[in-house]
Design a protein around this motif. Structure first.
Motif, short mmCIF file in Angstrom:
data_model
loop_
_atom_site.label_atom_id
_atom_site.label_comp_id
_atom_site.label_asym_id
_atom_site.label_seq_id
_atom_site.Cartn_x
_atom_site.Cartn_y
_atom_site.Cartn_z
N VAL A 30 0.56 -11.17 -16.07
CA VAL A 30 -0.70 -10.42 -15.99
C VAL A 30 -0.59 -9.35 -14.92
CG1 VAL A 30 -2.01 -12.46 -16.67
CG2 VAL A 30 -1.73 -11.94 -14.24
N PHE A 31 -1.43 -8.35 -15.03
CA PHE A 31 -1.63 -7.41 -13.93
C PHE A 31 -2.59 -8.04 -12.94
CE2 PHE A 31 -0.15 -4.46 -17.15
CZ PHE A 31 0.64 -3.58 -16.42
N PRO A 32 -2.36 -7.91 -11.66
CA PRO A 32 -3.31 -8.45 -10.68
C PRO A 32 -4.66 -7.72 -10.78
CG PRO A 32 -1.20 -7.90 -9.65
CD PRO A 32 -1.20 -7.27 -11.01
N GLY A 33 -5.74 -8.45 -10.58
CA GLY A 33 -7.05 -7.79 -10.57
C GLY A 33 -8.15 -8.69 -11.10
N GLY A 34 -9.39 -8.25 -10.90
CA GLY A 34 -10.55 -9.03 -11.27
C GLY A 34 -10.73 -9.24 -12.75
N PHE A 35 -10.03 -8.46 -13.59
CA PHE A 35 -10.11 -8.61 -15.03
C PHE A 35 -9.43 -9.90 -15.49
CE2 PHE A 35 -7.44 -5.28 -13.36
CZ PHE A 35 -6.16 -5.78 -13.55
N ASN A 36 -8.79 -10.63 -14.56
CA ASN A 36 -8.24 -11.96 -14.85
C ASN A 36 -9.27 -13.06 -14.67
OD1 ASN A 36 -5.39 -11.31 -15.37
ND2 ASN A 36 -5.37 -10.66 -13.23
N LEU A 37 -10.51 -12.69 -14.47
CA LEU A 37 -11.56 -13.66 -14.15
C LEU A 37 -11.68 -14.79 -15.19
CD1 LEU A 37 -13.64 -14.27 -11.98
CD2 LEU A 37 -15.26 -12.78 -13.18
N LEU A 191 -14.77 0.01 -7.58
CA LEU A 191 -15.78 -0.33 -6.57
C LEU A 191 -15.15 -0.49 -5.19
CD1 LEU A 191 -17.89 -2.88 -8.64
CD2 LEU A 191 -18.25 -0.42 -8.34
N LEU A 192 -13.95 -1.06 -5.14
CA LEU A 192 -13.25 -1.17 -3.85
C LEU A 192 -12.96 0.21 -3.28
CD1 LEU A 192 -10.72 -4.00 -4.79
CD2 LEU A 192 -12.66 -4.21 -3.24
N ALA A 193 -12.59 1.15 -4.14
CA ALA A 193 -12.31 2.51 -3.68
C ALA A 193 -13.60 3.20 -3.22
CB ALA A 193 -11.65 3.32 -4.79
N GLU A 194 -14.68 3.01 -3.97
CA GLU A 194 -15.96 3.61 -3.59
C GLU A 194 -16.42 3.10 -2.23
OE1 GLU A 194 -18.72 2.82 -6.71
OE2 GLU A 194 -18.12 4.58 -7.88
N ALA A 195 -16.14 1.83 -1.95
CA ALA A 195 -16.53 1.25 -0.66
C ALA A 195 -15.81 1.92 0.50
CB ALA A 195 -16.24 -0.26 -0.66
N MET A 264 -11.84 -8.00 -1.46
CA MET A 264 -13.12 -8.25 -2.12
C MET A 264 -14.09 -8.92 -1.15
SD MET A 264 -15.01 -8.08 -4.84
CE MET A 264 -13.79 -7.53 -6.04
N THR A 265 -15.32 -8.49 -1.18
CA THR A 265 -16.37 -9.08 -0.35
C THR A 265 -17.43 -9.68 -1.27
OG1 THR A 265 -17.74 -7.07 -0.33
CG2 THR A 265 -16.01 -7.27 1.37
N PRO A 266 -18.27 -10.56 -0.76
CA PRO A 266 -19.33 -11.12 -1.60
C PRO A 266 -20.23 -10.05 -2.22
CG PRO A 266 -19.06 -12.44 0.37
CD PRO A 266 -18.19 -11.24 0.55
N ALA A 267 -20.53 -9.02 -1.45
CA ALA A 267 -21.39 -7.95 -1.97
C ALA A 267 -20.70 -7.19 -3.10
CB ALA A 267 -21.77 -6.99 -0.84
N LEU A 268 -19.42 -6.88 -2.92
CA LEU A 268 -18.68 -6.18 -3.96
C LEU A 268 -18.47 -7.07 -5.18
CD1 LEU A 268 -15.97 -4.16 -1.98
CD2 LEU A 268 -17.85 -3.25 -3.35
N ALA A 269 -18.34 -8.37 -4.96
CA ALA A 269 -18.19 -9.30 -6.08
C ALA A 269 -19.44 -9.28 -6.97
CB ALA A 269 -17.93 -10.71 -5.56
N LYS A 270 -20.60 -9.23 -6.34
CA LYS A 270 -21.85 -9.16 -7.11
C LYS A 270 -21.89 -7.89 -7.95
CE LYS A 270 -24.69 -11.74 -3.76
NZ LYS A 270 -24.95 -12.91 -4.63
N ARG A 271 -21.48 -6.75 -7.36
CA ARG A 271 -21.47 -5.48 -8.09
C ARG A 271 -20.42 -5.50 -9.20
NH1 ARG A 271 -20.58 -0.56 -4.46
NH2 ARG A 271 -20.97 0.45 -6.46
N SER A 272 -19.29 -6.13 -8.93
CA SER A 272 -18.23 -6.20 -9.94
C SER A 272 -18.68 -6.98 -11.16
CB SER A 272 -16.98 -6.87 -9.34
OG SER A 272 -16.45 -6.11 -8.27
N LEU A 273 -19.43 -8.05 -10.94
CA LEU A 273 -19.87 -8.87 -12.06
C LEU A 273 -20.90 -8.16 -12.92
CD1 LEU A 273 -20.09 -12.44 -10.47
CD2 LEU A 273 -18.32 -11.50 -11.94
#
Length: 329
Positions: A30-37, A191-195, A264-273
């Motif tokens: 897999v590629f690393p990243g949140g799309f592996n959720l 979102l990580l980049a925007e932060a 990843m932070t809890p706040a960014l996790a909420k936005r990612s979801l």
């Protein structure tokens, strides 16, 4: 009593060990990243084991490494871009692989969650003129999406240059360093980049419509010989998606992102979801091989590949029968 407890413990350990040895091991790249959720959720909840398989994940540094490994049989399954499957089946991939690679997509995961993010000081597409942009590989992955979004926003390919920079993690890291003026990333890297002050220049789904992004891919010969294991993998992945969409599991989903995605932070996790579990553009609840999305992938490859050969038959690159069997019960 202590002897009984010890005997029970030894028996239990023996039962667990026997069950583990009966699980079919699957090597998944897999590629690393949140799309592996969905995969992480399926692992956490034991869905893979419940369906008779044990998944061993490998993070790939690039699409060339991933597809070469899949074609050569070093990996059983790849979670990869549908375009990668098409490219290598058509002999248009950059990595050298065996003839007749026999690769196909057996389920769909998402629309790619793709966006173009600008580098330091880049606020619009106009700022990209004369600059260097990064891609995974020039002829596969999401490079064609980047080229199409540039064209739709008035930037000719002669206005920019492209550099291979590896998978999304590597491209994101180089973007943050200031090496490149823009790249295509997948959520949550936008979102990580925007932060960190970077600007999202465009979302692919807003410009391209339906697009088949990440799929589960394998070799047809392997799938025929390991049908039950593949069906078990699909069932477990599907169960992982369902688990994530259950509102009662939102905190677990957020925790999985924080635990598995660097920075990843809890706040960014909420936005990612909000993106990953969006009602219209989130993970495919039915893990379908979206025909309209596949058509968009073929249209872009027909337009931008060096072969300039029209591709219209998505059925050459996919087989939904394994997914149908997995979801039939």
């Amino acid at each position: 009593m202590s002897r009984l407890v010890l005997a029970f413990a030894l028996t239990l350990m023996s039962v667990i060990a026997t069950a583990q040895t009966q699980l079919k091991p699957l090597s998944v790249i897999v590629f690393p990243g949140g799309f592996n959720l969905p995969t992480w959720a399926a692992e956490r909840q034991g869905f893979f084991e419940q369906n008779g398989v044990r998944v061993v994940l490998t993070a790939t540094p690039s699409s060339t490494f991933q597809m070469q490994g899949l074609a050569e049989g070093r990996f059983d399954i790849a979670m990869t871009a549908f375009d990668n499957v098409v490219a290598y089946q058509e002999g248009q991939g950059e990595a050298k692989i065996p003839d007749n690679p026999d690769m196909f997509a057996f389920m769909g995961s998402d629309n790619g969650f793709l966006s173009v993010v600008g580098g330091k000081g880049v606020k619009s597409f106009a700022d990209l003129k004369g600059k260097k942009l990064s891609v995974d590989a020039m002829t596969t992955g999401f490079a064609f999406v980047l080229r199409e979004l540039l064209a739709k926003n008035g930037i000719a390919e002669s206005d920019v240059s492209f550099e291979r920079a590896g998978g999304v993690v590597q491209r994101y890291q180089e973007l943050i360093k200031g090496t490149h003026a823009a790249t295509v990333v997948l959520t949550p890297f936008d979102l990580l980049a925007e932060a960190q002050g970077h600007v999202q220049l465009a979302r692919a789904d807003e410009h391209l419509g339906a697009y088949l992004g990440v799929v589960g891919a394998s070799r047809r010969s392997w799938a025929r010989q390991n049908e039950q294991a593949l069906i078990g993998f699909i069932r477990a992945y599907h169960a992982g998606v369902a688990f994530l969409y259950d509102p009662a599991n939102r905190e677990v989903a957020e925790a999985l992102l924080v635990a598995n995605v660097r920075a990843m932070t809890p706040a960014l996790a909420k936005r990612s979801l909000v993106v990953l579990l969006g009602e219209k553009a989130g993970f495919y609840r039915d893990v379908r091989l979206d025909p309209q999305g596949a058509a968009t992938v073929l249209a872009l490859r027909s337009k931008y590949s060096e072969a300039r050969r029209p591709l219209t038959d998505a059925g050459k690159y996919m087989d939904g029968s394994y997914r149908d069997k997995a979801l039939a019960r």
